[in-house]
Design an enzyme around this catalytic site. Structure first.
Site, PDB file in Angstrom:
ATOM      1  N   CYS A   1       0.800  -1.223   0.000  1.00  0.00           N
ATOM      2  CA  CYS A   1       0.000   0.000   0.000  1.00  0.00           C
ATOM      3  C   CYS A   1       0.836   1.278   0.000  1.00  0.00           C
ATOM      4  O   CYS A   1       0.320   2.360  -0.285  1.00  0.00           O
ATOM      5  CB  CYS A   1      -0.929  -0.004   1.199  1.00  0.00           C
TER       6      CYS A   1
ATOM      7  N   HIS B   1      -3.717   6.493   1.598  1.00  0.00           N
ATOM      8  CA  HIS B   1      -4.064   5.157   1.135  1.00  0.00           C
ATOM      9  C   HIS B   1      -5.497   4.851   1.551  1.00  0.00           C
ATOM     10  O   HIS B   1      -5.901   5.129   2.680  1.00  0.00           O
ATOM     11  CB  HIS B   1      -3.092   4.138   1.732  1.00  0.00           C
TER      12      HIS B   1
ATOM     13  N   ASN C   1     -10.418  -1.045  -1.341  1.00  0.00           N
ATOM     14  CA  ASN C   1      -8.991  -0.924  -1.048  1.00  0.00           C
ATOM     15  C   ASN C   1      -8.208  -1.620  -2.159  1.00  0.00           C
ATOM     16  O   ASN C   1      -8.293  -2.833  -2.313  1.00  0.00           O
ATOM     17  CB  ASN C   1      -8.705  -1.571   0.309  1.00  0.00           C
TER      18      ASN C   1
END
Length: 334
Positions: A124, A259, A290
């Site tokens: 990430c 993120h 995500n």
């Protein structure tokens, strides 16, 4: 005996992001499609994560396909020729093969060959790592332009019955073209890792174990509370350091693009950083999910679509996740 003078390369003093590109999975997957295996509800997922739906890619669409589509848009918007790209950097944890890298195939597909090409596996935080490296490569004179991509097909590594992470994950790619600038467009990157929490986000097994029959196909999992606390408290400190290194304060920001891990984490970030109400906040997770390395460029792309007036403003971006790794910098929005 005298030593010959060695030449070292050097490039422009400043760099900036020229343009962004994006590609999301072609399938819209609402919460109702996922709640059965985890014995949950749409309300529970929305309250816990802020996600209404996520985008996932069809079986025949790969992370390479998503990366290529995002790259082509970024290159076209940047107004440069593909052969001007000196390096292609792809951050991914979902390359379907160990080798070769996604980046070499993307470089070939977009016409950037023989640009240097390599993948980075920083999950990430990968996009912020890529921006840091692009900035350094250009200022060192190793490339005129660098293509940075975050690309993931995380649905290939999802266990539908895993309550820790399965409902969070989506598929997509975001790309940025970085090049020389006559003003500072990318601040110093604050990056690092915390290996003491190495297994807080990871896999349920290994590929070697799968081959031997020791474990099922490895899928992603996480320790939610550990990640939440680490992200909010430790990563807020990193974000503040990035602001300090950039020589600005939160009041100078046009946007904050973290993120897209969880809407609750994003909201807590905003509180801890004491962001003014005027600061735009990337909240792409609501309908994309995500997407790990792709999440920051995807959120940036959407924010600029919805708020074109933000172009030219300062954005604080921060990535954090598996490893645990982190990276943060301030950029001028293209």
């Amino acid at each position: 005996m005298s030593r010959p003078t060695l030449q070292q390369s050097h490039g422009p003093e400043f760099t900036r992001i020229y343009a962004m590109g994006a590609a999301r999975g072609d399938l819209v997957v609402p919460n109702d499609h996922l709640i059965g295996p985890i014995d949950s509800s749409d309300e529970w997922i929305r309250k816990r994560t802020g996600i209404i739906e996520r985008r996932r890619a069809s079986a025949d669409v790969t992370a390479v396909d998503l990366a290529t589509a995002a790259a082509r848009e970024a290159i076209e918007k940047a107004g440069i020729r593909p052969d001007q790209i000196g390096a292609v950097i792809v951050s991914t944890i979902s390359n379907p093969v160990v080798t070769p890298s996604i980046s070499t195939l993307v470089a070939e597909r977009v016409g950037a060959t023989p640009a240097a090409a390599y993948d980075i596996e920083a999950a990430c935080a990968g996009y912020t790592y890529g921006i840091a490296q692009a900035d350094s490569l250009i200022r060192a004179g190793l490339a005129e332009y660098v293509l940075v991509i975050g690309a993931e097909k995380l649905s290939d590594f999802v266990d539908p019955a895993d309550r820790s992470i399965s409902f969070l994950l989506g598929d997509g790619a975001g790309a940025a073209v970085v090049g020389p600038s006559d003003f500072a467009g990318i601040s110093k990157t604050i990056w690092g890792s915390d290996g003491s929490k190495w297994d807080a986000v990871g896999m349920t097994g290994t590929y070697v174990g799968f081959r031997r029959g020791d474990n099922e196909w490895p899928t992603m999992r996480q320790e939610g509370q550990t990640v939440f606390r680490w992200a909010v408290w430790e990563m807020a400190k990193v974000a503040k350091r990035a602001l300090d290194e950039a020589g600005i304060t939160a009041d100078d920001l046009t946007a904050f693009i973290p993120h897209q891990a969880n809407m609750r984490i994003i909201d807590e970030f905003a509180k801890v950083l004491k962001l003014p109400e005027t600061v735009l906040i990337g909240r792409d997770i609501e309908t994309t999910g995500n997407t790990s390395a792709a999440s920051i460029p995807l959120a940036t792309h959407r924010l600029l679509q919805e708020h074109p007036e933000a172009s030219g403003g300062l954005a604080l971006q921060i990535g954090f996740g598996a490893g645990l790794v982190f990276g943060s910098q301030v950029v001028v929005l293209p």
